[in-house]
Design a protein around this motif. Structure first.
Motif, short mmCIF file in Angstrom:
data_model
loop_
_atom_site.label_atom_id
_atom_site.label_comp_id
_atom_site.label_asym_id
_atom_site.label_seq_id
_atom_site.Cartn_x
_atom_site.Cartn_y
_atom_site.Cartn_z
N VAL A 1 5.06 -12.10 10.16
CA VAL A 1 4.57 -12.85 9.00
C VAL A 1 4.33 -11.91 7.83
CG1 VAL A 1 2.60 -14.16 8.08
CG2 VAL A 1 3.50 -14.71 10.34
N ILE A 2 4.74 -12.34 6.66
CA ILE A 2 4.37 -11.67 5.41
C ILE A 2 3.52 -12.64 4.60
CG2 ILE A 2 5.22 -10.90 3.16
CD1 ILE A 2 7.48 -9.51 4.47
N CYS A 3 2.37 -12.17 4.16
CA CYS A 3 1.52 -12.92 3.25
C CYS A 3 1.57 -12.22 1.90
CB CYS A 3 0.08 -12.99 3.77
SG CYS A 3 -0.09 -13.79 5.38
N GLN A 4 2.25 -12.82 0.95
CA GLN A 4 2.48 -12.20 -0.35
C GLN A 4 1.70 -12.93 -1.43
OE1 GLN A 4 4.52 -9.45 -1.16
NE2 GLN A 4 3.52 -9.69 -3.15
N PRO A 5 0.81 -12.24 -2.15
CA PRO A 5 0.04 -12.93 -3.20
C PRO A 5 0.95 -13.43 -4.32
CG PRO A 5 -0.25 -10.55 -3.35
CD PRO A 5 0.49 -10.81 -2.08
N ILE A 6 0.64 -14.61 -4.83
CA ILE A 6 1.33 -15.16 -5.99
C ILE A 6 0.42 -14.92 -7.18
CG2 ILE A 6 2.40 -17.22 -6.98
CD1 ILE A 6 2.66 -18.35 -4.17
N ASP B 1 -2.72 -14.28 -9.13
CA ASP B 1 -4.07 -14.70 -8.75
C ASP B 1 -4.10 -16.20 -8.48
OD1 ASP B 1 -3.68 -15.68 -11.28
OD2 ASP B 1 -5.54 -14.89 -12.12
N ARG B 2 -2.90 -16.78 -8.26
CA ARG B 2 -2.81 -18.23 -8.09
C ARG B 2 -2.88 -18.67 -6.64
NH1 ARG B 2 -4.26 -20.05 -12.47
NH2 ARG B 2 -3.33 -22.06 -11.96
N GLY B 3 -2.32 -17.86 -5.74
CA GLY B 3 -2.26 -18.28 -4.35
C GLY B 3 -1.52 -17.27 -3.50
N VAL B 4 -0.85 -17.76 -2.47
CA VAL B 4 -0.18 -16.87 -1.53
C VAL B 4 1.09 -17.53 -1.01
CG1 VAL B 4 -1.56 -17.73 0.40
CG2 VAL B 4 -0.47 -15.49 0.58
N LEU B 5 2.12 -16.70 -0.85
CA LEU B 5 3.38 -17.11 -0.25
C LEU B 5 3.40 -16.57 1.17
CD1 LEU B 5 6.37 -18.12 -0.44
CD2 LEU B 5 6.93 -15.89 -1.42
N ILE B 6 3.55 -17.46 2.15
CA ILE B 6 3.46 -17.09 3.55
C ILE B 6 4.83 -17.30 4.20
CG2 ILE B 6 2.27 -17.49 5.75
CD1 ILE B 6 0.03 -18.85 3.93
N LEU B 7 5.39 -16.22 4.72
CA LEU B 7 6.74 -16.25 5.29
C LEU B 7 6.69 -15.94 6.77
CD1 LEU B 7 8.44 -14.03 2.55
CD2 LEU B 7 8.18 -16.51 2.54
N GLY B 8 7.38 -16.74 7.57
CA GLY B 8 7.44 -16.53 9.01
C GLY B 8 8.86 -16.22 9.46
N ALA B 9 9.02 -15.21 10.32
CA ALA B 9 10.33 -14.81 10.83
C ALA B 9 10.40 -15.04 12.34
CB ALA B 9 10.60 -13.33 10.53
N ASN B 10 11.62 -15.15 12.85
CA ASN B 10 11.79 -15.36 14.29
C ASN B 10 12.08 -14.06 15.04
OD1 ASN B 10 14.39 -14.98 13.25
ND2 ASN B 10 15.33 -16.31 14.79
N VAL B 11 11.95 -12.94 14.34
CA VAL B 11 12.17 -11.62 14.93
C VAL B 11 11.05 -10.68 14.48
CG1 VAL B 11 13.83 -9.75 15.27
CG2 VAL B 11 14.65 -12.02 14.66
#
Length: 214
Positions: free
Chosen positions: A170-175, A177-187
């Motif tokens: 998982v990567i949690c990337q700040p947007i 000061d608005r929010g966060v982009l959360i990415l999930g990988a299968n590896v």
């Protein structure tokens, strides 16, 4: 080509065969005293066949084997956008999510901003709404990204119930000061430094889009 690829020898065979054919044709031509028309035609065909074999071998080198750590994420594929968003914001979110899903190992992603779940796309988790846990809250507070290279090693993985339950990284990337982009990988351990920089750039672009809209 990965050293762990069990088909690495097979992938090299066309290159070896094409190169060997070319060398044998050259030797045969050098040893021939008088060249006939039929032999010239045969040599031309042999050169073409050797070149095709080498080309096939080079193409095979570009085919990356499936990582032995890759899993099939549990869940249904979907695309959900908050209906209240302006059309330009929806377009931007759709564009950004498509790029991430098609150009990185990302298989599931969520955009959370100003206390709202704006987008879910890819393989969807059971929970349709983001409730920030300790990890996501830290990203929101510090505006610094967090990369969990192997989610199974982190006790805090339970907070990501809006991602597939067997998400590997998982990567949690700040947007901004608005929010966060959360990415999930299968590896696990699958995002490169280049991927992280590119994800950061897309998040910055989303921050500008959301600045006066959400």
């Amino acid at each position: 080509m990965s050293k762990s690829d069990p088909n690495r020898v097979l992938r090299l065979l066309p290159i070896f065969a094409g190169a060997l054919a070319g060398i044998l044709l050259l030797i045969n031509r050098l040893l021939t005293v008088q060249l006939t028309d039929s032999q010239a035609r045969s040599d031309a065909l042999g050169i073409i066949e050797g070149a095709v074999l080498i080309l096939v071998g080079l193409i095979w080198q570009q085919i990356q084997p499936r990582s032995p750590d890759a899993v099939t994420l549990i869940g249904q594929e979907g695309f959900e956008l908050a209906q209240h968003l302006p059309s330009e914001v929806k377009t931007e979110l759709a564009w950004a999510s498509h790029l991430l899903l098609t150009n990185t190992v990302t298989r599931s992603l969520v955009v959370y901003a100003q206390g709202q779940t704006l987008l879910r796309r890819g393989i969807l988790g059971q929970n349709s709404q983001v409730k920030p846990g300790a990890i996501v809250q830290r990203v929101l507070d510090t505006q610094k990204s967090i990369y969990l290279v192997n989610l199974n090693l982190y006790p805090g993985k339970i907070e990501f119930d809006y991602l597939p339950e067997n998400t590997q990284g998982v990567i949690c990337q700040p947007i901004g000061d608005r929010g966060v982009l959360i990415l999930g990988a299968n590896v696990p351990r699958s995002y490169t430094k280049q991927d992280e920089k590119w994800i950061e750039g897309i998040a910055d672009k989303l921050a500008e889009t959301l600045k006066n809209q959400v």
